[in-house]
Design a protein around this motif. Structure first.
Motif, short mmCIF file in Angstrom:
data_model
loop_
_atom_site.label_atom_id
_atom_site.label_comp_id
_atom_site.label_asym_id
_atom_site.label_seq_id
_atom_site.Cartn_x
_atom_site.Cartn_y
_atom_site.Cartn_z
N THR A 111 0.86 -0.95 0.01
CA THR A 111 -0.07 0.06 -0.01
C THR A 111 1.02 1.27 -0.06
O THR A 111 1.70 1.46 0.97
N THR A 149 -1.56 -1.71 7.86
CA THR A 149 -2.77 -1.48 7.06
C THR A 149 -3.69 -0.30 7.65
O THR A 149 -4.26 0.42 6.81
N THR A 150 -3.76 -0.31 8.68
CA THR A 150 -4.65 0.68 9.32
C THR A 150 -4.05 2.01 9.27
O THR A 150 -4.49 3.06 9.04
N PHE A 198 -4.32 3.34 5.66
CA PHE A 198 -5.82 3.70 5.53
C PHE A 198 -5.76 5.15 5.94
O PHE A 198 -6.59 5.78 5.44
N HIS A 256 -6.65 8.28 3.80
CA HIS A 256 -8.26 8.79 4.14
C HIS A 256 -8.26 9.88 5.01
O HIS A 256 -9.47 10.04 5.35
N ASP A 315 -15.56 2.70 10.69
CA ASP A 315 -15.07 2.72 9.17
C ASP A 315 -13.76 2.17 9.25
O ASP A 315 -13.30 1.29 8.11
N ILE A 316 -13.05 2.34 10.20
CA ILE A 316 -11.54 1.98 10.05
C ILE A 316 -11.43 0.48 10.30
O ILE A 316 -10.72 -0.34 9.57
N ASP A 354 -14.05 -1.72 9.78
CA ASP A 354 -14.37 -2.36 8.68
C ASP A 354 -13.46 -2.58 7.43
O ASP A 354 -13.10 -3.56 6.84
N HIS A 355 -12.62 -1.59 7.19
CA HIS A 355 -11.49 -1.43 6.39
C HIS A 355 -10.50 -2.54 6.63
O HIS A 355 -10.13 -3.60 5.87
#
Length: 190
Positions: free
Chosen positions: A3, A87-88, A91, A95, A104-105, A107-108
C-alpha cells in the motif's frame, strides 16, 4: 500487497528526522552513498537530504541494490500484529480528509472496532483516533508552512469538521496555534 501512502518527500524526510516509528514498514529510507536502507525510526546518524531516496516496498529497495541497516533491522518483523497496524495506518494516511469513525477503520481492516483499538494501542501506544489527529495536524503544519491558504481552508482540507476542534487539537499537539506555527516557520527562514 503493498500500500503506497500519500506523503511528499519532505513529509517523509520530517518523519525520519523525528525518528517516527509509526511509519516503520510503510516506507524505507535508502542512503545512496552507503547503499543501506533503514526504517523511518532508525537512530543512526542522519544522511544528507540529497543522498536519500524513499521506497515503499522492501523488495523494491533490495532489488535496487540496498542492504538492510544492522542497527534498525528493517527486514525483521517485530510483532504478529504489525501487518494489521500498517494496514490501518496506510488507510488513515490515505483517507485522513474523510470523516472517519472507528467502525469505518475497523471495517477496512476486517475486524471489530474493539479489537482494532486494543491492538493498535498495544502496538503504538495510542488509539486510531489520536493517530488520525496527528496525521491531520502534521498535514496542516506542512500546508501552513508551504502554502498561502487560510487556516480555515487548511482546517477543512485536512479533515477536521470544525475550526474549534482543529485549533484545540493543533495547540495540544504543536503547543501553539496554527497562526503562531506559520509565523514561527517564517521567523526561522529570516
Amino acid at each position: 500487497m503493498v500500500t503506497t501512502i500519500c506523503l511528499s518527500f519532505d513529509e517523509m524526510w520530517e518523519k525520519i528526522m523525528a525518528c517516527d516509528r509509526k511509519y516503520d514498514g510503510l516506507f524505507y529510507t535508502a542512503v545512496k552513498t552507503t547503499k543501506i536502507y533503514c526504517r523511518p525510526s532508525c537512530r543512526s546518524r542522519k544522511p544528507k537530504k540529497m543522498n536519500v531516496a524513499f521506497y515503499f516496498d522492501i523488495n523494491e529497495v533490495e532489488q535496487a541494490g540496498f542492504r538492510a541497516c544492522k542497527r534498525c533491522q528493517p527486514e525483521v518483523e517485530h510483532s504478529p500484529h504489525i501487518g494489521l497496524v500498517r494496514t490501518t495506518i496506510s488507510f488513515l494516511v490515505n483517507h485522513y480528509r474523510q470523516q472517519l469513525a472507528l467502525q469505518d477503520i475497523a471495517d477496512h481492516a476486517g475486524i471489530s472496532p474493539y479489537y482494532l483499538e486494543r491492538v493498535f494501542k498495544q502496538e503504538i501506544d495510542e488509539t486510531p483516533r489520536t493517530y488520525l489527529e496527528k496525521i491531520r495536524v502534521d498535514k496542516a503544519a506542512y500546508l501552513l508552512t508551504s502554502t498561502d491558504r487560510t487556516n480555515l481552508e487548511i482546517c477543512y482540507d485536512v479533515g477536521f469538521q470544525s475550526p474549534s476542534n482543529f485549533y484545540r487539537v493543533f495547540r495540544r499537539l504543536k503547543n501553539c496555534s496554527p497562526s503562531e506555527y506559520r509565523n514561527l516557520d517564517k521567523g526561522m527562514e529570516s
